[in-house]
Design a protein around this motif. Structure first.
Motif, PDB file in Angstrom:
ATOM      1  N   TRP A 150      92.841  78.416  67.953  1.00 17.11           N
ATOM      2  CA  TRP A 150      93.626  78.309  69.189  1.00 17.11           C
ATOM      3  C   TRP A 150      92.630  78.173  70.318  1.00 17.11           C
ATOM      4  O   TRP A 150      91.998  79.148  70.651  1.00 17.11           O
ATOM      5  N   PRO A 151      92.395  77.010  70.875  1.00 12.58           N
ATOM      6  CA  PRO A 151      93.187  75.795  70.652  1.00 12.58           C
ATOM      7  C   PRO A 151      92.865  75.101  69.327  1.00 12.58           C
ATOM      8  O   PRO A 151      91.794  75.301  68.744  1.00 12.58           O
ATOM      9  N   LEU A 152      93.812  74.298  68.885  1.00 10.78           N
ATOM     10  CA  LEU A 152      93.610  73.476  67.707  1.00 10.78           C
ATOM     11  C   LEU A 152      92.601  72.370  68.016  1.00 10.78           C
ATOM     12  O   LEU A 152      92.398  72.014  69.183  1.00 10.78           O
ATOM     13  N   PRO A 153      91.961  71.815  66.991  1.00  7.13           N
ATOM     14  CA  PRO A 153      90.980  70.745  67.221  1.00  7.13           C
ATOM     15  C   PRO A 153      91.586  69.575  68.001  1.00  7.13           C
ATOM     16  O   PRO A 153      92.669  69.086  67.681  1.00  7.13           O
ATOM     17  N   ALA A 155      92.740  69.723  71.001  1.00  7.87           N
ATOM     18  CA  ALA A 155      93.824  70.118  71.913  1.00  7.87           C
ATOM     19  C   ALA A 155      93.342  71.122  72.962  1.00  7.87           C
ATOM     20  O   ALA A 155      94.141  71.893  73.494  1.00  7.87           O
ATOM     21  N   GLU A 156      92.053  71.087  73.263  1.00  7.48           N
ATOM     22  CA  GLU A 156      91.507  72.013  74.253  1.00  7.48           C
ATOM     23  C   GLU A 156      92.189  71.799  75.600  1.00  7.48           C
ATOM     24  O   GLU A 156      92.385  70.663  76.054  1.00  7.48           O
ATOM     25  N   GLY A 157      92.560  72.920  76.237  1.00  9.44           N
ATOM     26  CA  GLY A 157      93.171  72.854  77.555  1.00  9.44           C
ATOM     27  C   GLY A 157      94.658  72.563  77.555  1.00  9.44           C
ATOM     28  O   GLY A 157      95.276  72.561  78.629  1.00  9.44           O
ATOM     29  N   LYS A 158      95.246  72.338  76.391  1.00  7.30           N
ATOM     30  CA  LYS A 158      96.680  72.044  76.326  1.00  7.30           C
ATOM     31  C   LYS A 158      97.466  73.297  75.948  1.00  7.30           C
ATOM     32  O   LYS A 158      97.004  74.115  75.161  1.00  7.30           O
ATOM     33  N   PRO A 159      98.670  73.454  76.507  1.00  8.66           N
ATOM     34  CA  PRO A 159      99.515  74.579  76.091  1.00  8.66           C
ATOM     35  C   PRO A 159      99.841  74.479  74.602  1.00  8.66           C
ATOM     36  O   PRO A 159     100.059  73.383  74.075  1.00  8.66           O
ATOM     37  N   TYR A 218     103.409  75.247  64.630  1.00 11.11           N
ATOM     38  CA  TYR A 218     102.430  75.715  65.604  1.00 11.11           C
ATOM     39  C   TYR A 218     101.632  74.504  66.044  1.00 11.11           C
ATOM     40  O   TYR A 218     101.017  73.817  65.223  1.00 11.11           O
ATOM     41  N   GLY A 219     101.668  74.226  67.355  1.00  8.01           N
ATOM     42  CA  GLY A 219     100.963  73.042  67.810  1.00  8.01           C
ATOM     43  C   GLY A 219     100.810  72.997  69.308  1.00  8.01           C
ATOM     44  O   GLY A 219     101.291  73.870  70.043  1.00  8.01           O
ATOM     45  N   PRO A 248      90.112  85.678  72.319  1.00  6.78           N
ATOM     46  CA  PRO A 248      89.742  85.165  70.993  1.00  6.78           C
ATOM     47  C   PRO A 248      90.384  83.812  70.717  1.00  6.78           C
ATOM     48  O   PRO A 248      91.565  83.614  70.995  1.00  6.78           O
ATOM     49  N   PRO A 249      89.614  82.879  70.157  1.00  9.86           N
ATOM     50  CA  PRO A 249      90.134  81.521  69.939  1.00  9.86           C
ATOM     51  C   PRO A 249      90.850  81.364  68.600  1.00  9.86           C
ATOM     52  O   PRO A 249      90.558  80.470  67.820  1.00  9.86           O
ATOM     53  N   PHE A 250      91.781  82.274  68.317  1.00 12.68           N
ATOM     54  CA  PHE A 250      92.557  82.144  67.090  1.00 12.68           C
ATOM     55  C   PHE A 250      93.941  82.749  67.270  1.00 12.68           C
ATOM     56  O   PHE A 250      94.160  83.609  68.132  1.00 12.68           O
ATOM     57  N   LEU A 251      94.855  82.290  66.430  1.00 10.41           N
ATOM     58  CA  LEU A 251      96.206  82.840  66.353  1.00 10.41           C
ATOM     59  C   LEU A 251      96.516  83.104  64.889  1.00 10.41           C
ATOM     60  O   LEU A 251      96.376  82.210  64.051  1.00 10.41           O
ATOM     61  N   CYS A 252      96.925  84.326  64.583  1.00 10.34           N
ATOM     62  CA  CYS A 252      97.385  84.651  63.240  1.00 10.34           C
ATOM     63  C   CYS A 252      98.887  84.430  63.148  1.00 10.34           C
ATOM     64  O   CYS A 252      99.648  84.910  64.001  1.00 10.34           O
TER      65      CYS A 252
END
Length: 294
Positions: A150-153, A155-159, A218-219, A248-252
């Motif tokens: 989070w963010p996904l590859p 998709a930096e800066g996007k909701p 999730y996107g 943290p740059p992740f979402l479980c």
């Protein structure tokens, strides 16, 4: 990364699985993009732990079985156990954990836990079977705990959003010192959609005991998305580690069958919310899958 790993690949996606915990270590697509959290110790060393025979915490880190107390750490012992590779091909592998002297000391049952990883096109399916090899009913909780970037590859800066397939607005519960607070809170979903914010996790995990359905996406808005489906996993939790700077740059995305014990409960394993009570000789199966961007 654990040094004993198995790599699977079908040309479109590839994964690595560690024998320690039968835990997924990497999830990549043919374009070289990584989708799974990398276990950076600065935030959280987990990547995709298997939760058994409990999900979450027990009061004072102690469960009870027919009144007898046993020490049990958060999320159980499977994630810290060495599994045996039982089946292996280029696109499928199966790891097994059988009862041992170490497990019987904290969980007095004969069991076999099997975890299987399978690739099909651009989909990964992770399934688990719990077999009761004992002579009495075996109570347990089971869950998956995969973490994604989070963010996904790209998709930096996007909701980023979580969208439930069923469009529901499931009630929220929170944890109090790791145990489930009985109070139900209004849903953060609106017509099945939730725009993520790191502040949502300041109070720890967001847990949806029922009503979240059997699938979600999730996107990122106008960006990549991961499509999930769940089988025999009625409880869903979302978590990212609170209290870190930067965030943290992740979402479980955690599908469970069983939750932490309720606040004020006795710790009796059979009485934990959504526990499975498995008869002798029977097997329960649980699974999740994720479809990656083509």
């Amino acid at each position: 990364m654990n040094t004993s790993t198995k790599r699977l690949s079908n040309g479109r996606i590839s994964v690595e699985i560690a024998a320690l915990g039968a835990e997924l270590q990497t999830l990549t697509t043919a374009d070289g993009k990584s989708w799974l959290w990398n276990g950076d110790a600065a935030f959280w060393t987990g990547r995709s732990p298997i939760l058994f025979p409990i999900v979450g915490k027990a009061p004072d880190n102690r469960i009870r079985i027919d009144g007898t107390p046993y020490d049990m750490a958060q999320h159980g012992f499977a994630r810290r156990s060495q599994f045996t590779l039982a089946t292996s091909t280029d696109t499928l592998c199966r790891y097994e954990l059988a009862a041992s002297e170490a497990t019987r000391a904290v969980y007095p049952f004969e069991f076999l836990l099997s975890v299987e990883y399978a690739l099909d096109d651009n989909r990964l399916t992770v399934s688990a079977e719990v077999e009761n090899r004992d002579t009495r009913i075996m109570p347990f909780g089971f869950g998956f705990h995969p973490a994604f970037l989070w963010p996904l590859p790209g998709a930096e800066g996007k909701p980023h959003r979580v969208v439930l397939d069923n469009g529901a607005e499931p009630e929220l519960v929170r944890l109090q010192e790791g145990l489930v607070d009985e109070g139900r809170l209004p849903s953060p979903f609106t017509q099945g959609e939730l725009t993520l914010d790191h502040g949502m996790f300041d109070a720890d995990a967001m847990i949806f005991p029922e009503g979240a359905g059997n699938g979600l996406v999730y996107g990122a808005e106008e960006g990549p998305a991961l499509n999930f489906s769940f089988d025999n996993l009625p409880n869903i939790a979302l978590w990212s580690k609170p209290g870190t700077d930067p965030a943290p740059p992740f979402l479980c995305i955690e599908p469970w069958h069983g939750t932490a014990a309720d606040v004020g409960s006795s710790g009796e394993l059979s009485e934990r919310p959504y526990s499975t009570l498995l008869p002798p000789g029977q097997t329960s199966r649980f699974a999740w899958s994720v479809e990656l961007p083509a």
